[in-house]
Every structure is written in structure tokens, then in C-alpha cells.
Design an enzyme around this catalytic site. Structure first.
Site, PDB file in Angstrom:
ATOM      1  N   LYS A  41       0.891  -1.204   0.057  1.00  0.00           N
ATOM      2  CA  LYS A  41       0.109   0.027   0.080  1.00  0.00           C
ATOM      3  C   LYS A  41       0.879   1.311   0.105  1.00  0.00           C
ATOM      4  O   LYS A  41       0.321   2.181  -0.592  1.00  0.00           O
ATOM      5  CB  LYS A  41      -0.821   0.017   1.365  1.00  0.00           C
ATOM      6  CG  LYS A  41      -2.071  -0.905   1.128  1.00  0.00           C
ATOM      7  CD  LYS A  41      -3.047  -0.201   1.906  1.00  0.00           C
ATOM      8  CE  LYS A  41      -4.508  -0.849   1.783  1.00  0.00           C
ATOM      9  NZ  LYS A  41      -5.791  -0.546   2.337  1.00  0.00           N
ATOM     10  N   ARG A  42       2.021   1.344   0.592  1.00  0.00           N
ATOM     11  CA  ARG A  42       2.968   2.252   0.749  1.00  0.00           C
ATOM     12  C   ARG A  42       3.296   2.829  -0.508  1.00  0.00           C
ATOM     13  O   ARG A  42       3.435   4.060  -0.820  1.00  0.00           O
ATOM     14  CB  ARG A  42       4.265   1.794   1.505  1.00  0.00           C
ATOM     15  CG  ARG A  42       5.320   2.707   2.049  1.00  0.00           C
ATOM     16  CD  ARG A  42       5.977   1.949   3.030  1.00  0.00           C
ATOM     17  NE  ARG A  42       6.210   0.825   2.506  1.00  0.00           N
ATOM     18  CZ  ARG A  42       7.349   0.696   1.823  1.00  0.00           C
ATOM     19  NH1 ARG A  42       8.212   1.774   1.433  1.00  0.00           N
ATOM     20  NH2 ARG A  42       8.043  -0.429   1.494  1.00  0.00           N
TER      21      ARG A  42
END
Ligand code: GLU
Length: 489
Positions: free
Chosen positions: A255-256
């Protein structure tokens, strides 16, 4: 049909579909379409502890949204069903029993029940529970005794103790494992469900899968599968392991890096064609330079020799750029249609329903500026607003005072109210002349007008915008600006 290409996408319903899953589906689908073969969706739902309700629906919705159609599988059926592994348990049991009776597998009574959240890959990485397990060597008699005393048992595959297992991977080339490094993995679990390994081999065989194309993280499972194919007397399919997807920092995609569940891309206003094009490039390329490539061109050229061995880099900025490119290629009607659901979602309710005819005229003015469809409401709101609520001080441009601003507004209002033709070139000609008469620069006069008409200092080309807004709306806005400005003074 012998030699027919049959490939499968085999999601486990254990969470929301993400870029990694869908890229696998996409590559399989492209390979099937390129070769005139079949693309099959098979649901691998044998890990009951990890089932997440709704994940298969989300997966299928994601595929549909991307226009990835499947020839066999959930909803469409097919001759090789059922396509949910949980509905095929008797098949796996029969194969496991056969392996036991052939001496290729054995009941194991000393295995610990794995933690509920244990997944297949963790299980494979863990040291075999049979390191000091004697079950493989139990005599029939001993086995029967234990079996009667204890219900809890698993079935393990008896890996050959020596020799080498080799795969000639269509992407990675030849890879080999020494069998002694591979544990006696479980094929039937405590709950009577098969493990992924057994189910995948059974179904790839029974569904006549010609090529197994999956993420590289499954490569370590391949020697186990090859051993199972051999023990069961089945011809193995060809294997092709797709490169990993990494973030720009070369760490595993997360997600980062901006990678989210596929549904998020829909909500965020990406076009399916843009996301598809972007995902195609996560491991495949037409040549060294082409980025924007139609799905037809990809299908025509989708061969595995164009799939890279090295990791693919997921670059969120590139996706955004690509989405902007695809948005620019839409016709005004297509863009308006694509924007409509976002406007319905995000515009204040009093501006709804959207006037479609008006939107089709607005859309081309914004086409160059919009990169994601979820910007739609923000960049079009002023077209739909009945009255502007901006701060009237914004009307006063650099080098102007309140008086000159008010005269500018009044002069423009006169011109606009009297105009018969609201065609943008005509408007520009007329208002340029008026600005000159008032001895204002274009920047000043048109700046006043822009704020009066839109409430914003930045907008698409002023006169084209006025033409689209039409006479009534434009005049009413400028009039409103005059009234509010005078009242504020
Ligand atoms: N069910 C596995 C997954 O979720 C499929 C692996 C395979 O394609 O063999 O990725």
C-alpha cells in the site's frame, strides 16, 4: 482439442484482489486470447480458515470492469466444473487415497494442527513436522492401530529422498531442486480438505491446463507439484512464473507504494483501459519504447518471450500519467459518460441530476486537465452552480482598484447582455475591444471576468467556457458578481 491452450487464473478468496492477482489474471487471459485458447477461472477455496466473504465477487467484478472475460468458471460454468475447489473434495480424497495405496503418501499422526492464520507459503517455509516423525515408515499394522486410536491425522506426500526435480520454466529457464531439500509436505489436512498442492495438481490435470502461469512466489511449490504429477501418472503442464512486482524502492509491493485493492482504482477514477495498459507493462513489453499500447495490439503480440525475468516496478506516477493519456483520447461523449457517475457521487445534491447535454459540452474543455475521474466534481462544479459564493475581493486584479473593477464588470455585463452570438471568437473580439477602451490589460480585464464567471482565478479558456455556459448563465453570473461586489463596497 489436443494442443489447445488452456490457462487458468486460480484466486484464493482470502482478501480483496490487488494488482498482483489481477496482473496474473491479465497475463493468462492475454496468453489465451493470443493463442485462441481458453481462459479459466478456478476458485481455490480450500483454506477454510482464511476465507474472506465477498472476495470472489470483488475479484470477478474487477475482471469484468477490466473487460477480462473468462470462458469457464464461476457464473459461466463449463465442461470441467465445478470450478470451486470446495465442491471437488471427493476428487482430492480419491487421489490422496490412491497415493497412499501406491506408497507415495502416508498418514501422519504426529503433526501439530497449524495455527489458524497459517497460509500455504508459511507452511512450505516451515521445517517439516516430519523431521523426526516416524509415520512414513510405519508398518500397515502399526498404522491401523494408530488410526483407530487417534482420529486426528493428515496425509503427507513421501518425497523421494534423493534425485533432482527440474522444471524448464518458460520465463525463468531451467530451475532445479535437490529432492532431499524438500519436505514431506501435507496433501490432506486435518479438516479433510486438500492442501493447495494436491488440489492444484488434481485440477490442473483434470481441467487439462496446458500452461500454468502464476506469480514467481509459487516457484518453490513447483517441484512439489511436479512430484505429485509424476506420482499420479499425469503429464504436467508447462510452467511460466511471472516476475515479482516491486515498488520504485525495490521493496515488495505494498500500500505504501500506492498499490491498493482493485476496487480502489475504480473509486479513484482510473479508466479500465489505462489500468490494463499499465498492468500489461508490469513484466511485459512490446518493445523498449512503447508505453501506450491498445489491448488489441497487446493481444496480437502477447508471447512469453516478451515477459521479463527481472522484477517489474510499480510506479504510481506512471499510472496517473497513463490515465491522463487515456482520458484525453476519449470522445467528448465518452468523457461525459465516464464523468457522470463521479459527478453523481460528488456534486452537491442541489446540482443534480447532471444535465448530460451541458456536460458533453463542458467535457472537452477539461479533457487536458483531468488525470483522474474523481476530480470531475471539483473541476466542473462552477459550471453547475446557480450562484457563486467566492470572496468578491478576488475580483480586483493587480493594478486595479474597486472603481475600475466595478466599471469593468458593468462594461462586460453590457456587452454580454447585448450579444446575439455567444460564439467564443465573437465574445473574445467584443470583450477585447471593451478592455482596450477601458485601458485595461487583457490579464486585468479577463481576470475580472474569469472570477465573475467562475469564482476562480484559474479555469479553462475563458471565452470557450462562456460559450459552453451560454448567455443566460454567463450574464446571470456576471450580474450576480456586480451586485455582490457593489453591496460589499
Ligand atoms: N490459489 C493460488 C493463489 O492464490 C494460485 C497459485 C497458482 O496459480 O497455482 O495465488
Amino acid at each position: 482439442m489436443p494442443g489447445e491452450v488452456r490457462v487458468r487464473f486460480a484466486p484464493s478468496p482470502t482478501g480483496l484482489p490487488h494488482i498482483g492477482n489481477i496482473r496474473t489474471a491479465l497475463f493468462n487471459w492475454l496468453f489465451a486470447r493470443h493463442n485462441g485458447g481458453k481462459f479459466i477461472v478456478r476458485v481455490e477455496d480450500t483454506d477454510q480458515a482464511r476465507l474472506v466473504p465477498g472476495s470472489i465477487e470483488a475479484m470477478l467484478d474487477g475482471l469484468r470492469w477490466l473487460n477480462i472475460d473468462w470462458d469457464e468458471g464461476p457464473e459461466v460454468g463449463g465442461d470441467y466444473g465445478p470450478y470451486f475447489q470446495s465442491e471437488r473434495l471427493d476428487i482430492y480424497q480419491e487421489m490422496a487415497d490412491r497415493l497412499v495405496s501406491q506408497g507415495n503418501a502416508y498418514h501422519c499422526y504426529c503433526s501439530q494442527k497449524p495455527p489458524a492464520d497459517d497460509d500455504q507459503r508459511q507452511r512450505d517455509r516451515r521445517v517439516s513436522a516430519s523431521a523426526d516423525c516416524q509415520c512414513r515408515d510405519l508398518s500397515q499394522e502399526e498404522g491401523s492401530k494408530l488410526s483407530a486410536a487417534q482420529e486426528s491425522k493428515v496425509i503427507r506426500f513421501a518425497m523421494p529422498k534423493d534425485g533432482i526435480t527440474r522444471v524448464n520454466d518458460l520465463i525463468r529457464g531451467e530451475v532445479e531442486w535437490r529432492n532431499e531439500t524438500l519436505n514431506d509436505f501435507i496433501i490432506m489436512k486435518f479438516d479433510g480438505f486438500p492442501t493447495y498442492h494436491l488440489a492444484v495438481v488434481a485440477d490442473d490435470h483434470l481441467m487439462e491446463i496446458s500452461h500454468v502461469m502464476r506469480a514467481e512466489e509459487w516457484l518453490p511449490s513447483t517441484p512439489r507439484h511436479l512430484q505429485l504429477f509424476e506420482a499420479l501418472g499425469f503429464e504436467p503442464p508447462k510452467f511460466a512464473h511471472l516476475p515479482m512486482i516491486m515498488g520504485p524502492d525495490r521493496a515488495k509491493l505494498s500500500k505504501r507504494h500506492g498499490a491498493t485493492a482493485i476496487g480502489e482504482y475504480i473509486v479513484d477514477g482510473y479508466l479500465p483501459e489505462a489500468l490494463l495498459n499499465f498492468m500489461v507493462l508490469l513484466g511485459w513489453s512490446l518493445d523498449d519504447k512503447t508505453d501506450v499500447v491498445s489491448s488489441q495490439t497487446v493481444t496480437d503480440n502477447f508471447t512469453l518471450d516478451r515477459v521479463t525475468k527481472s522484477s517489474a516496478i510499480f510506479d504510481q506516477k506512471k499510472l496517473l500519467w497513463m490515465n491522463g493519456m487515456y482520458i484525453r483520447e476519449l470522445t467528448p461523449d465518452q468523457l461525459a459518460a465516464a464523468m457522470t457517475p463521479f459527478l453523481e457521487r460528488d456534486l452537491p445534491k442541489d446540482m443534480l441530476p447532471v444535465d448530460e447535454e451541458y456536460l458533453r459540452r463542458i467535457a472537452p474543455l477539461l479533457q487536458e486537465r483531468i488525470k483522474r475521474l474523481d476530480e470531475s466534481a471539483d473541476i466542473t462544479e462552477y459550471f453547475f452552480r446557480a450562484n457563486e459564493t467566492f470572496n468578491t475581493d478576488d475580483l480586483v486584479q493587480k493594478g486595479m482598484d474597486r472603481d475600475s473593477t466595478l466599471s469593468a464588470l458593468n462594461a462586460a455585463l453590457d456587452d454580454l447582455s447585448g450579444a446575439d452570438d455567444f460564439q467564443h471568437e465573437k465574445l473574445e473580439e467584443m470583450l477585447t475591444a471593451t478592455g482596450e477602451k477601458l485601458e485595461l490589460s487583457r490579464r486585468q480585464f479577463f481576470g475580472v471576468l474569469r472570477v465573475a464567471a467562475t469564482g476562480r482565478a484559474v479555469s479553462p479558456p475563458l471565452f470557450e467556457m462562456m460559450e459552453v455556459m451560454g448567455k443566460d448563465r454567463t450574464v446571470s453570473r456576471v450580474n450576480n458578481a456586480v451586485e455582490r461586489f457593489s453591496a460589499a463596497g
